[in-house]
Scaffold this active site. Structure first.
Site, mmCIF file in Angstrom:
data_model
loop_
_atom_site.group_PDB
_atom_site.id
_atom_site.type_symbol
_atom_site.label_atom_id
_atom_site.label_comp_id
_atom_site.label_asym_id
_atom_site.label_seq_id
_atom_site.Cartn_x
_atom_site.Cartn_y
_atom_site.Cartn_z
ATOM 1 N N THR A 124 0.835 -1.205 0.000
ATOM 2 C CA THR A 124 0.000 0.000 0.000
ATOM 3 C C THR A 124 0.872 1.258 0.000
ATOM 4 O O THR A 124 1.865 1.320 0.710
ATOM 5 C CB THR A 124 -0.914 0.003 1.235
ATOM 6 N N VAL A 153 -13.239 -5.639 -2.018
ATOM 7 C CA VAL A 153 -12.778 -4.252 -2.026
ATOM 8 C C VAL A 153 -12.476 -3.863 -0.588
ATOM 9 O O VAL A 153 -13.303 -4.080 0.304
ATOM 10 C CB VAL A 153 -13.849 -3.312 -2.623
HETATM 11 N N1 ASP Z 1 -5.883 -1.398 3.730
HETATM 12 C C1 ASP Z 1 -5.536 -2.261 2.644
HETATM 13 C C2 ASP Z 1 -6.668 -3.250 2.423
HETATM 14 O O1 ASP Z 1 -7.141 -3.815 3.371
HETATM 15 C C3 ASP Z 1 -4.268 -3.013 2.827
HETATM 16 C C4 ASP Z 1 -3.096 -2.177 3.284
HETATM 17 O O2 ASP Z 1 -3.217 -1.073 3.727
HETATM 18 O O3 ASP Z 1 -1.998 -2.622 3.216
HETATM 19 O O4 ASP Z 1 -7.019 -3.467 1.298
#
Ligand code: ASP
EC number: 3.4.19.5
Length: 264
Positions: A124, A153
């Site tokens: 991310t 999602v």
């Molecule tokens: N928040 C993201 C998700 O759950 C993953 C991440 O932040 O690394 O899709």
């Protein structure tokens, strides 16, 4: 290691192509990317979810914001729009390293567990920015969490969860367990606390603590207020972050780390 980048620079010429290529793979071994961008001056926002063949989904999210009457496009519709406006289709976003990690991984819950308890690699990327006129903006882009269901999602493209920007308070970009972030609308929660008078750090810490207590989720956020107060806070084992304010660079990875360097 999660890869949040905190940007705190003049937003006028902000180039969004810094968001990297490739991602973790879903349960079928495919890439599905989620992204959001938001302009705090006008509350204009654009997002894409579950896109498969776009190298920089944040650029597509920006095009949704600037060139359509909508806020979010998903999967096939997002690809059709990309093709129509000439955003190149990327055939293979699967890296060899990720394919190997995916082959050795077993399930989404194991992915989440590693995410919370180890310094496991992650993909991310987030940014927040404040310009010299007091305009804030945010962007977040991710492949999600390894072995997610096809079509899952996460928080990243959802307004108020993976990101939010409003000149009246500030901008936030989030990372962490998407299902938890969604349940507490983390980005808006942080800005709510800032609107009630908390500093960026106190607001981020209070909101992350609430998410831990209420839904047992870990995560992190980068925050900038419209007056230049900023924070990089996380309850995961680590989060890579960096900030530039005037000519001073701050960066860190582990809890309480803050390396400082004066730029020439
Ligand atoms: N928040 C993201 C998700 O759950 C993953 C991440 O932040 O690394 O899709």
């Amino acid at each position: 290691m999660k890869c949040d980048i905190f940007v705190h620079v003049d937003f006028q010429n902000w180039n969004l192509s810094w968001v990297g290529h490739g991602a973790v793979l879903n349960i079928d071994g495919e890439v599905e990317l989620d992204s959001i961008i938001m302009d705090g001056e006008t509350l204009a926002t654009g997002a894409v979810a579950s896109v498969r063949n776009i190298a920089n989904p944040v650029s597509l999210a920006r095009a949704v914001m600037e060139k359509t009457d909508h806020v979010m496009l998903t999967d096939r519709g997002a690809s059709m729009f990309a093709e129509r406006i000439g955003i190149p289709i990327a055939d293979d976003l699967v890296t060899e390293l990720e394919r190997k990690d995916w082959e050795q991984s077993s399930s989404f819950p194991v992915g989440v567990e590693k995410f919370f308890n180890t310094q496991w690699g992650h993909d991310t990327v987030g940014a927040v920015a404040l310009d010299s006129l007091g305009n804030v903006a945010c962007a977040t882009s991710t492949g999600g969490i390894r072995n997610k269901m096809v079509g899952r999602v996460g928080d990243s493209p959802i307004i108020g969860s993976g990101g939010y920007a409003d000149n009246r308070s500030g901008a936030v970009s989030c990372t962490g367990h998407g299902e938890s972030i969604l349940k507490v609308t983390l980005a808006r929660l942080i800005l709510f606390h800032m609107e009630q008078g908390k500093s960026a750090t106190a607001a981020a810490e209070a909101s992350l603590q609430y998410m831990g207590e209420r839904v047992k989720g870990c995560g992190g956020a980068i925050v900038v207020s419209s007056t230049g107060d900023w924070a990089a806070s996380f309850t995961t084992p680590c989060m890579a972050w960096a900030s530039i304010k005037e000519d001073v660079l701050h960066c860190g990875l582990n809890p309480k780390e803050d390396f400082t360097e004066r730029l020439k």
